[in-house]
Design a protein around this motif. Structure first.
Motif, mmCIF file in Angstrom:
data_model
loop_
_atom_site.group_PDB
_atom_site.id
_atom_site.type_symbol
_atom_site.label_atom_id
_atom_site.label_comp_id
_atom_site.label_asym_id
_atom_site.label_seq_id
_atom_site.Cartn_x
_atom_site.Cartn_y
_atom_site.Cartn_z
ATOM 1 N N GLN A 94 38.437 47.790 35.864
ATOM 2 C CA GLN A 94 38.600 46.334 35.845
ATOM 3 C C GLN A 94 37.789 45.699 34.717
ATOM 4 O O GLN A 94 38.242 44.772 34.057
ATOM 5 N N SER A 140 44.246 44.791 41.090
ATOM 6 C CA SER A 140 43.355 44.949 42.240
ATOM 7 C C SER A 140 43.193 46.415 42.631
ATOM 8 O O SER A 140 42.249 46.772 43.325
ATOM 9 N N PRO A 168 43.942 39.787 40.201
ATOM 10 C CA PRO A 168 44.237 40.912 41.107
ATOM 11 C C PRO A 168 45.720 41.090 41.409
ATOM 12 O O PRO A 168 46.175 42.213 41.569
#
Lengths: 296, 256
Positions: free
Chosen positions: B161, B154, B109
Motif C-alpha cells: 500500500q 484494500s 481501498p
C-alpha cells in the motif's frame, strides 16, 4: 388465489419497487459518496412532479417536454440545496441534516400555500394498454416503461461511476476527501455535480410516481423519500446495484401484503422487514462491513 | 531554533523550492505548531523529525492546505515561477506539481491498484490517454503493483500500500513530494526498500522531497538536511550527518 393473480402482484410490485430504486439511487449518490443525508430528497421529487404540472398549466400539452422541465427544476432544486444548506455547513454532519430537513419543510409548505393544498391531477404520457400474458395475468406497457427506465438509470449510474472521469472523482471523494484534494480534485465542483445528478434522479422519480398514480400533492415526497431511505439502509449505503434489487424486493413484498392482507399492512411490512434484515446484517445486505458513517 | 536553516536559505536563495516562514497551525484553540520556518532546496531530501506530538504531521498537512495555516507564509517555486501557496486550495497546489503521500489512509481501498494509479494523474494530466500511459510506465517500475493491478487496494499488504501511495504520487510528475511517515508499520526489509525507492525518486526523477519520519536513523541516512521539532516548534536543524552525530537530537527526543 390463482397463479395469474399472484404473478400480477409480483409484476406490479417490481414496477413499484423500480420507483423506490430510483429514489434510493439518488439518495445513495450524495449519502454513499459525499456522506450527506439529504432529507430534502423527497421534497425535490415533489418539485419535479409540480414542474411537470407547470408545463400543462401554462397550456403546453406535451408530457415529454413537461417531464424534461420537471427534471430541470428538480436538478436546480438539488443544486440550491447543496449551495444553501450543505456547503455552508460542511463538516457539521448533524447540522447539515437538520438544514436539509428545513429545506424540505420550506419547499413542501411553499407548494402547499401556492396550490392551496389540493392534490393535483397529473396527465399520463399515454393511456396504459394491458396485455394478457397468460391466463388472467395482465401487464401494462406503462409498468414495463417504469421497469425499463429504472433499470436503465441504475446501469447508467454504475457506468458513470465506474468509467467516467467525474464518476471516478466522486468515488475517490467517497473514500478519502484528503486524497481527492491531493490528486487535484476540486471537491466543491464534484459535490455540485453529485447533487445535480441526484436532483435530476429525484425529479425523475417524482414524475414517474405522479404519472403512475395520476396525481401529486405537496407532501408526496415524505413517504416516498422514507422508502428510499429504507431501501438504502437495507441495501447497504453506497451500493447502487444493491439499491435496485432491494427496491424491487420491497415493492414486491409491499404489493403482496396489500394484495393478500389489505393496504393497512403496506408500510408496516417495509419497516418490519428493515428491522429484521438489520438484525442479521447490520451493514445492509450488500454493504461492506466496517464501512461506517464518516464525519467529513 | 539555531541559524543553520537561515544560513542555508541565504546561501542558496533562488534555489529554494519550498519556503515555509513562521507557519502556525491551529485546530481551533489548540496550537499544533508555531513559528515553523523551513526550506527545501532544489535536489534535496529534507527530513522533518521529532517525537510523537511534536507537530510534524500538522506542519505537513498545513503546507498541503489540508489544515489551512493560521498564520505564516508558504512559497513554492515551480522552476519558472514563485507561488504563494499558504491560502491556496489543495487541488490547485497539486496542479502546481506538489504531490502528497499521506500516512493515515494511504490508498483508495475500494478501487483496484490500477485505478488507484490512474486517478493520480487523471485530474492533473492534460488527457486520459497520457494518464493511462503513465500507469503503464509506473507498472514497469513497480512490478509488485503490476502483478496486483486488478486487485482492490484494500487487499494489499501494508508495504504494498505504501508503494502504491508513492507510485500514485509519481503519476502526476511532481516537482516536490511531501511524505508523511512512509515507514509506518513496515518491516525492516520493506522499510529499506521504500527508502531506497525515495532516494531513487529524488535522484533519477529529480523530485525534491520533504519527509516526516519516526524512524530517525533511516531518515537521516537518506536526507540531506533535517529539522528537528519538539512541542510545536523547530528545535534545531542542520545537515543530516551533523544532526545524526550531535547530542541535541537525543535531547529533543528525551528532553533535557
Amino acid at each position: 388465489m390463482t397463479a395469474g393473480y399472484f404473478t400480477e402482484l409480483i409484476f406490479i410490485g417490481i414496477a413499484t419497487g423500480a420507483l423506490y430504486a430510483i429514489v434510493a439511487i439518488g439518495f445513495n449518490l450524495v449519502f454513499g459518496t459525499m456522506n450527506v443525508l439529504n432529507l430534502a430528497h423527497g421534497a425535490t421529487m415533489m418539485v419535479g412532479s409540480y414542474g411537470l404540472l407547470l408545463v400543462f398549466y401554462v397550456g403546453l400539452d406535451n408530457f415529454w417536454l413537461a417531464a424534461i422541465v420537471g427534471m430541470v427544476l428538480a436538478t436546480i432544486t438539488g443544486l440550491m440545496i447543496e449551495r444553501l444548506t450543505v456547503r455552508p455547513l460542511r463538516g457539521h454532519w448533524w447540522n447539515t441534516k437538520i438544514a436539509t430537513l428545513g429545506a424540505a419543510v420550506f419547499l413542501e409548505n411553499l407548494v402547499q400555500v401556492i396550490t392551496n393544498g389540493h392534490p393535483q391531477n397529473v396527465p399520463r404520457p399515454f393511456d396504459p394498454t394491458y396485455y394478457a400474458i397468460f391466463g388472467s395475468f395482465e401487464v401494462s406497457d406503462f409498468q414495463v416503461l417504469l421497469i425499463v427506465v429504472s433499470v436503465g438509470v441504475m446501469l447508467g449510474m454504475v457506468w458513470f461511476l465506474k468509467e467516467t472521469k467525474w464518476g471516478r472523482a466522486i468515488r475517490v471523494l467517497a473514500q478519502s476527501p484528503d486524497i481527492a484534494k491531493c490528486i487535484g480534485i476540486n471537491i466543491n465542483r464534484i459535490t455540485i455535480i453529485g447533487f445535480g445528478i441526484s436532483g435530476a434522479l429525484a425529479g425523475l422519480a417524482g414524475i414517474l410516481n405522479a404519472a403512475t398514480f395520476g396525481s401529486t400533492y405537496p407532501f408526496v415526497g415524505l413517504l416516498l423519500g422514507l422508502k428510499g431511505i429504507v431501501v438504502l439502509i437495507v441495501a447497504g449505503i453506497g451500493n447502487m446495484r444493491g439499491a435496485l434489487y432491494v427496491g424491487m424486493v420491497l415493492g414486491v413484498v409491499e404489493t403482496m401484503a396489500v394484495g393478500l392482507g389489505g393496504s393497512t399492512y403496506r408500510d408496516l411490512v417495509a419497516y418490519v422487514a428493515m428491522v429484521l434484515i438489520l438484525l442479521v446484517r447490520p451493514h445492509g445486505l450488500f454493504g461492506e462491513e466496517g464501512r461506517v458513517v464518516r464525519e467529513v | 531554533m539555531t541559524n543553520v536553516a537561515v544560513e542555508n536559505q541565504a546561501e542558496v536563495a533562488g534555489h529554494a523550492v519550498l519556503t515555509v516562514d513562521k507557519l502556525e497551525v491551529r485546530y481551533g484553540p489548540v496550537v499544533a505548531a508555531t513559528d515553523v520556518s523551513l526550506t527545501v532546496n532544489r535536489g534535496e531530501i529534507v527530513a522533518l523529525l521529532g517525537p510523537n506530538g511534536a507537530g510534524k504531521t500538522s506542519v505537513l498537512k498545513s503546507i498541503m492546505g489540508l489544515v489551512p495555516p493560521a498564520s505564516g507564509t508558504v512559497t513554492f517555486f515551480d522552476g519558472t515561477q514563485t507561488h504563494q501557496i499558504a491560502r491556496m486550495e489543495t487541488h490547485d497546489m497539486a496542479r502546481l506539481g506538489i504531490a502528497n503521500v499521506p500516512s493515515a489512509q494511504v490508498v483508495l481501498p475500494r478501487m483496484t491498484v490500477e485505478e488507484n494509479l490512474l486517478v493520480g494523474a487523471l485530474f492533473l494530466a492534460p488527457n486520459t490517454k497520457i494518464a493511462r500511459g503513465k500507469v503503464i510506465e509506473l507498472f514497469d517500475r513497480f512490478p509488485i503493483l503490476a502483478a496486483r493491478r486488478k486487485q482492490f487496494a484494500s487487499s494489499l499488504s501494508g508495504g504494498e500500500q505504501r508503494q502504491l501511495a508513492i507510485a500514485r504520487g509519481l503519476m502526476s510528475d511532481p516537482k516536490l513530494m511531501l511524505l508523511d511517515e512512509p515507514s509506518l508499520g513496515l518491516s525492516p526489509i520493506l522499510l529499506k526498500s521504500i527508502f531506497e525507492m525515495l532516494q531513487k525518486i529524488n535522484r533519477e526523477d529529480g523530485v525534491d522531497i520533504l519527509i516526516v519520519e519516526q524512524n530517525v536513523n533511516k531518515a537521516l541516512e537518506i536526507s540531506d538536511r533535517a529539522y528537528v521539532m519538539r512541542i510545536g516548534g523547530i528545535e534545531f536543524s542542520g545537515n543530516s550527518a551533523d544532526v545524526a552525530e550531535g547530542e541535541r537530537l537525543k535531547d529533543a527526543y528525551l528532553g533535557s
